[in-house]
Design a protein around this motif. Sequence first.
Motif, PDB file in Angstrom:
ATOM      1  N   PHE A 519       0.749  -0.974   0.043  1.00 27.99           N
ATOM      2  CA  PHE A 519       0.022   0.017  -0.014  1.00 27.99           C
ATOM      3  C   PHE A 519       0.805   1.284  -0.089  1.00 27.99           C
ATOM      4  O   PHE A 519       0.398   2.275  -0.440  1.00 27.99           O
ATOM      5  CB  PHE A 519      -0.845  -0.154   1.324  1.00 27.99           C
ATOM      6  N   LYS A 520       2.103   1.174   0.542  1.00 23.47           N
ATOM      7  CA  LYS A 520       2.885   2.268   0.551  1.00 23.47           C
ATOM      8  C   LYS A 520       3.544   2.478  -0.936  1.00 23.47           C
ATOM      9  O   LYS A 520       4.108   3.782  -0.825  1.00 23.47           O
ATOM     10  CB  LYS A 520       4.129   1.930   1.436  1.00 23.47           C
ATOM     11  N   THR A 521       3.295   1.965  -1.760  1.00 20.71           N
ATOM     12  CA  THR A 521       3.937   2.132  -2.988  1.00 20.71           C
ATOM     13  C   THR A 521       2.768   2.930  -4.047  1.00 20.71           C
ATOM     14  O   THR A 521       3.171   3.165  -5.144  1.00 20.71           O
ATOM     15  CB  THR A 521       4.672   1.000  -3.830  1.00 20.71           C
ATOM     16  N   LEU A 522       1.681   2.916  -3.635  1.00 24.72           N
ATOM     17  CA  LEU A 522       0.570   3.441  -4.168  1.00 24.72           C
ATOM     18  C   LEU A 522       0.676   4.620  -4.585  1.00 24.72           C
ATOM     19  O   LEU A 522       0.944   5.602  -3.801  1.00 24.72           O
ATOM     20  CB  LEU A 522      -0.899   2.955  -3.707  1.00 24.72           C
ATOM     21  N   LYS A 523       0.443   5.179  -5.698  1.00 20.70           N
ATOM     22  CA  LYS A 523       0.387   6.443  -6.343  1.00 20.70           C
ATOM     23  C   LYS A 523      -1.083   7.183  -6.834  1.00 20.70           C
ATOM     24  O   LYS A 523      -1.395   7.989  -6.562  1.00 20.70           O
ATOM     25  CB  LYS A 523       1.570   6.651  -7.529  1.00 20.70           C
ATOM     26  N   VAL A 524      -1.867   6.041  -7.203  1.00 20.48           N
ATOM     27  CA  VAL A 524      -2.975   6.429  -7.743  1.00 20.48           C
ATOM     28  C   VAL A 524      -4.262   5.458  -6.983  1.00 20.48           C
ATOM     29  O   VAL A 524      -4.013   4.326  -7.355  1.00 20.48           O
ATOM     30  CB  VAL A 524      -3.196   6.271  -9.275  1.00 20.48           C
ATOM     31  N   LYS A 525      -5.201   6.028  -6.555  1.00 19.11           N
ATOM     32  CA  LYS A 525      -6.149   5.390  -5.962  1.00 19.11           C
ATOM     33  C   LYS A 525      -7.323   5.851  -6.469  1.00 19.11           C
ATOM     34  O   LYS A 525      -7.948   6.930  -6.244  1.00 19.11           O
ATOM     35  CB  LYS A 525      -6.392   5.738  -4.469  1.00 19.11           C
ATOM     36  N   GLY A 557      -2.532  -5.039  -0.990  1.00 22.55           N
ATOM     37  CA  GLY A 557      -1.090  -4.661  -0.253  1.00 22.55           C
ATOM     38  C   GLY A 557      -0.326  -5.805   0.044  1.00 22.55           C
ATOM     39  O   GLY A 557       0.563  -5.483   0.490  1.00 22.55           O
ATOM     40  N   LYS A 558      -0.941  -6.957   0.021  1.00 22.32           N
ATOM     41  CA  LYS A 558      -0.143  -8.373   0.601  1.00 22.32           C
ATOM     42  C   LYS A 558       0.792  -8.947  -0.494  1.00 22.32           C
ATOM     43  O   LYS A 558       1.945  -9.476  -0.429  1.00 22.32           O
ATOM     44  CB  LYS A 558      -0.741  -9.257   0.935  1.00 22.32           C
ATOM     45  N   HIS A 559       0.208  -9.059  -1.990  1.00 16.76           N
ATOM     46  CA  HIS A 559       0.744  -9.760  -2.930  1.00 16.76           C
ATOM     47  C   HIS A 559       1.383  -8.915  -4.091  1.00 16.76           C
ATOM     48  O   HIS A 559       2.131  -9.397  -5.080  1.00 16.76           O
ATOM     49  CB  HIS A 559      -0.159 -10.845  -3.291  1.00 16.76           C
ATOM     50  N   ALA A 560       0.512  -7.790  -4.266  1.00 19.88           N
ATOM     51  CA  ALA A 560       0.793  -6.880  -5.517  1.00 19.88           C
ATOM     52  C   ALA A 560       2.145  -6.272  -5.708  1.00 19.88           C
ATOM     53  O   ALA A 560       2.223  -5.015  -5.176  1.00 19.88           O
ATOM     54  CB  ALA A 560      -0.407  -5.917  -6.053  1.00 19.88           C
ATOM     55  N   GLN A 561       3.394  -6.851  -5.804  1.00 23.10           N
ATOM     56  CA  GLN A 561       4.533  -6.252  -5.552  1.00 23.10           C
ATOM     57  C   GLN A 561       4.764  -5.313  -6.986  1.00 23.10           C
ATOM     58  O   GLN A 561       4.358  -5.538  -7.946  1.00 23.10           O
ATOM     59  CB  GLN A 561       5.682  -7.560  -5.907  1.00 23.10           C
ATOM     60  N   VAL A 563       3.116  -2.611  -7.048  1.00 18.25           N
ATOM     61  CA  VAL A 563       1.947  -1.812  -7.462  1.00 18.25           C
ATOM     62  C   VAL A 563       1.949  -0.318  -7.403  1.00 18.25           C
ATOM     63  O   VAL A 563       2.493   0.127  -6.508  1.00 18.25           O
ATOM     64  CB  VAL A 563       0.573  -2.568  -6.761  1.00 18.25           C
ATOM     65  N   LYS A 564       1.461   0.595  -8.549  1.00 18.73           N
ATOM     66  CA  LYS A 564       1.465   1.802  -8.435  1.00 18.73           C
ATOM     67  C   LYS A 564      -0.208   2.291  -8.400  1.00 18.73           C
ATOM     68  O   LYS A 564      -0.369   3.597  -7.859  1.00 18.73           O
ATOM     69  CB  LYS A 564       2.177   2.583  -9.639  1.00 18.73           C
ATOM     70  N   CYS A 565      -0.998   1.444  -8.789  1.00 23.64           N
ATOM     71  CA  CYS A 565      -2.455   1.975  -8.963  1.00 23.64           C
ATOM     72  C   CYS A 565      -3.303   0.915  -8.830  1.00 23.64           C
ATOM     73  O   CYS A 565      -3.249  -0.203  -8.934  1.00 23.64           O
ATOM     74  CB  CYS A 565      -2.570   2.390 -10.612  1.00 23.64           C
ATOM     75  N   VAL A 566      -4.366   1.341  -8.129  1.00 21.58           N
ATOM     76  CA  VAL A 566      -5.424   0.349  -7.677  1.00 21.58           C
ATOM     77  C   VAL A 566      -6.836   0.969  -7.655  1.00 21.58           C
ATOM     78  O   VAL A 566      -6.916   2.401  -7.503  1.00 21.58           O
ATOM     79  CB  VAL A 566      -5.271   0.040  -5.910  1.00 21.58           C
ATOM     80  N   GLN A 567      -7.589   0.231  -8.402  1.00 22.60           N
ATOM     81  CA  GLN A 567      -9.087   0.833  -8.882  1.00 22.60           C
ATOM     82  C   GLN A 567     -10.008  -0.092  -8.288  1.00 22.60           C
ATOM     83  O   GLN A 567     -10.120  -1.236  -8.429  1.00 22.60           O
ATOM     84  CB  GLN A 567      -9.205   0.948 -10.404  1.00 22.60           C
ATOM     85  N   ALA A 568     -10.976   0.490  -7.233  1.00 24.74           N
ATOM     86  CA  ALA A 568     -12.038  -0.079  -6.840  1.00 24.74           C
ATOM     87  C   ALA A 568     -13.362   0.458  -7.448  1.00 24.74           C
ATOM     88  O   ALA A 568     -13.757   1.672  -7.140  1.00 24.74           O
ATOM     89  CB  ALA A 568     -12.048  -0.255  -5.466  1.00 24.74           C
ATOM     90  N   THR A 569     -14.381  -0.305  -8.126  1.00 30.63           N
ATOM     91  CA  THR A 569     -15.482   0.234  -8.513  1.00 30.63           C
ATOM     92  C   THR A 569     -16.674  -0.586  -8.623  1.00 30.63           C
ATOM     93  O   THR A 569     -16.738  -2.181  -8.424  1.00 30.63           O
ATOM     94  CB  THR A 569     -15.119   0.471 -10.336  1.00 30.63           C
ATOM     95  N   GLY A 570     -17.721  -0.074  -8.305  1.00 32.22           N
ATOM     96  CA  GLY A 570     -19.022  -0.862  -8.423  1.00 32.22           C
ATOM     97  C   GLY A 570     -19.947  -0.158  -9.364  1.00 32.22           C
ATOM     98  O   GLY A 570     -20.465   1.065  -9.075  1.00 32.22           O
ATOM     99  N   VAL A 571     -20.224  -0.945 -10.566  1.00 27.43           N
ATOM    100  CA  VAL A 571     -20.909  -0.305 -11.652  1.00 27.43           C
ATOM    101  C   VAL A 571     -22.211  -1.081 -11.808  1.00 27.43           C
ATOM    102  O   VAL A 571     -22.109  -2.305 -11.771  1.00 27.43           O
ATOM    103  CB  VAL A 571     -19.946  -0.477 -12.752  1.00 27.43           C
ATOM    104  N   TYR A 572     -23.317  -0.349 -11.774  1.00 25.14           N
ATOM    105  CA  TYR A 572     -24.422  -0.785 -12.288  1.00 25.14           C
ATOM    106  C   TYR A 572     -24.988  -0.683 -13.721  1.00 25.14           C
ATOM    107  O   TYR A 572     -25.053   0.458 -14.136  1.00 25.14           O
ATOM    108  CB  TYR A 572     -25.447  -0.444 -11.217  1.00 25.14           C
ATOM    109  N   GLY A 573     -25.209  -1.733 -14.664  1.00 24.42           N
ATOM    110  CA  GLY A 573     -25.559  -1.610 -15.901  1.00 24.42           C
ATOM    111  C   GLY A 573     -26.001  -2.906 -16.358  1.00 24.42           C
ATOM    112  O   GLY A 573     -25.550  -4.007 -16.060  1.00 24.42           O
ATOM    113  N   ALA A 574     -26.952  -2.848 -17.221  1.00 20.45           N
ATOM    114  CA  ALA A 574     -27.532  -4.163 -17.850  1.00 20.45           C
ATOM    115  C   ALA A 574     -28.046  -4.814 -16.926  1.00 20.45           C
ATOM    116  O   ALA A 574     -27.880  -6.346 -17.045  1.00 20.45           O
ATOM    117  CB  ALA A 574     -26.320  -4.918 -18.970  1.00 20.45           C
ATOM    118  N   SER A 575     -28.768  -4.372 -15.943  1.00 26.38           N
ATOM    119  CA  SER A 575     -29.373  -5.455 -14.811  1.00 26.38           C
ATOM    120  C   SER A 575     -28.474  -6.127 -13.938  1.00 26.38           C
ATOM    121  O   SER A 575     -28.625  -7.149 -13.446  1.00 26.38           O
ATOM    122  CB  SER A 575     -30.625  -6.260 -15.431  1.00 26.38           C
TER     123      SER A 575
END
Length: 633
Positions: A519-525, A557-561, A563-575
């Motif tokens: 998590f410490k190497t993340l630049k974009v959230k 945070g545990k395995h993504a050696q 990592v610079k960017c993480v993206q979490a989304t919840g998208v509703y579409g097409a039912s």
Amino acid sequence: MRKRIWNHIYQEIGLWSLAARPGILVLVLVILIRMVGGMQSLEWMFLDTMLRLRPAEKLDERVVIVGIDEKDIEWVKQYPVPDGKIAELLTKLETYKPLAIGLDIFKNVPVEPGGEQLAKVWRENTNIISIEKILPPAQIPPPRSLPPEQIGFVDLFNDADSKNRRYLLYTTNPNNDKEDKYSLALQLVTRYFKKKGMELETGKNDPNTIMIQGTELHRITPNFGGYVDINHGDGGLSILINYRNNYQPFHVLSLRDILNQKNQNVYAKLLGDRIVLVGNRNLSGGDIFYTSALPTLELKGQIYGVDYHAHVISQILSTVIDGRPMLHSWGDMGEYTWIVIWGFLPIIIGRLTQSVWKNLFSVGLAGVCLFSYGYVMLWLWGIWIPVAPSLIVLAVNGVGLSAFAFYQHDKFLRSQINERQNTIQHTFTVIHNGPLQTLAYGLKHMRAKDVPYEQLLGQFEKLDREIREIGEFLKLETLTPEESLRLGSGLIIELNRPLHDLLYEVYSSTLERNDFEYFKTLKVKIRNFDPIDDKYLSREQKRKICLFLEEALCNVGKHAQGVKCVQATGVYGASQYKLCVKDNGSGIQSKLENKGTKHSKLLARQLGGEFRRESLSPRGTVCELSWKPTKEF
């Protein structure tokens, strides 16, 4: 092991104490109804049915009926038949040397011509028994010229359904309580047995009944079989009639057969050394009684009075001479014990089967066995057992209350077990996303020896605090009904809030954790969660969805050696709602399926959706859970 056994025993006791109550209540109710006489008619019906279903018996040649039928009346051309013809008939019968003759016709008033002629026949033949009626309201005196030894009463009792099942053998004279009166059947069998060298004695086991040749006649007591507080005459002896089950139980002749003097040799063999009953076998005489215990009757449900007496005489002779069973019962203690057994049996069946169809089959089979047992007991040993109340309590408890109660209570216990399993699973998830992640971080750097001792000590002190916080949270959760979720960061969120708000909380709280080095190497959230109507989601499902997001972020945070960017989304579409976590780290390093992946797949099946976790090209990993939020689960 012993504790587990005792816990199971206590659980069964608790289950029985709750689920068996309706069945016990029904059992008590059935017993009370029977005790006040509410089941007499039903028990009489079952008795008649079982008697009617018995195999056919052979004809009893010891009893012969001479019936005056409609053709006899036409032949005589007078009704009632005059005393002269009756005297002529009796005289002719005496020539065949029967042991006793019973005249089942009232002769309190002479029917001329021939009154004196009939009186002379009585005086000259002491083996002829005439009849009287002694019980109120309608008393009919015997012929004046006959002594008491040649008189038998023919008073009969009707049950409440107008059927005749009982026969009064003797009773106290209502006009003189110091004198006993004997029935027509008892007078005739007494003469038969005396001619055979047998005397009537007082019973040994029951001094209130008659014993002949060591065989006691089972008398009807006030609560005999299905009867409740039955009246059988003051100081009298009544028996239950065991009808001879045959289309032609006795030889039946007519008045004109005897007086026409045809087939003399045949009649001599047929009537000699027999009990002969003479009576009306025509509808004009009105001497009709009712029974449902015989399958083949000339008059459906009806029997002539002379035949009725013949069945009783045959019953007593067959019991003493042939060992044919006489109808009797167990007594109150045995009968109510039997009913209690059949009342608890369906409760036990309901507990063992816990299935509607298995329960119905088992109870149906038990009902067939119960009726069959009652039938065999009546047929082979003459024992009238309480089949009707036992069947009622079996049916009500088996098909209805007990099975339903056990099913519902067992369903409740299963829900408790499921709830406990969910609690255990949730507890493991909280530990996995919190203390276990901290422990894994510490162990990894201990092996690599790439961090100072003080930093490792801090990690384990953090682990200690997290474990204590989980304990306090679980205590709080058991004490309060509020549905909540404790995240690995220690944050507690309420699950009754909208799903997209909960996802924002999980995202922010998880990425603020400093125990994951990547998590410490993340630049974009990047995060964005569309709002949806979550009315079809239970709080438990919302809990699992939040834990899925937390697990996916923790894996970054545990395995993504790198990592610079993480993206979490919840998208509703097409039912469809897609909850997705993407990163640009090193990608999936192992193809082994861990617990987190297994839980995610299980969650996807519960939601009726899909789960995927795969590497991206050229770098990164995607973890996605999708489902239709408009579907009710």
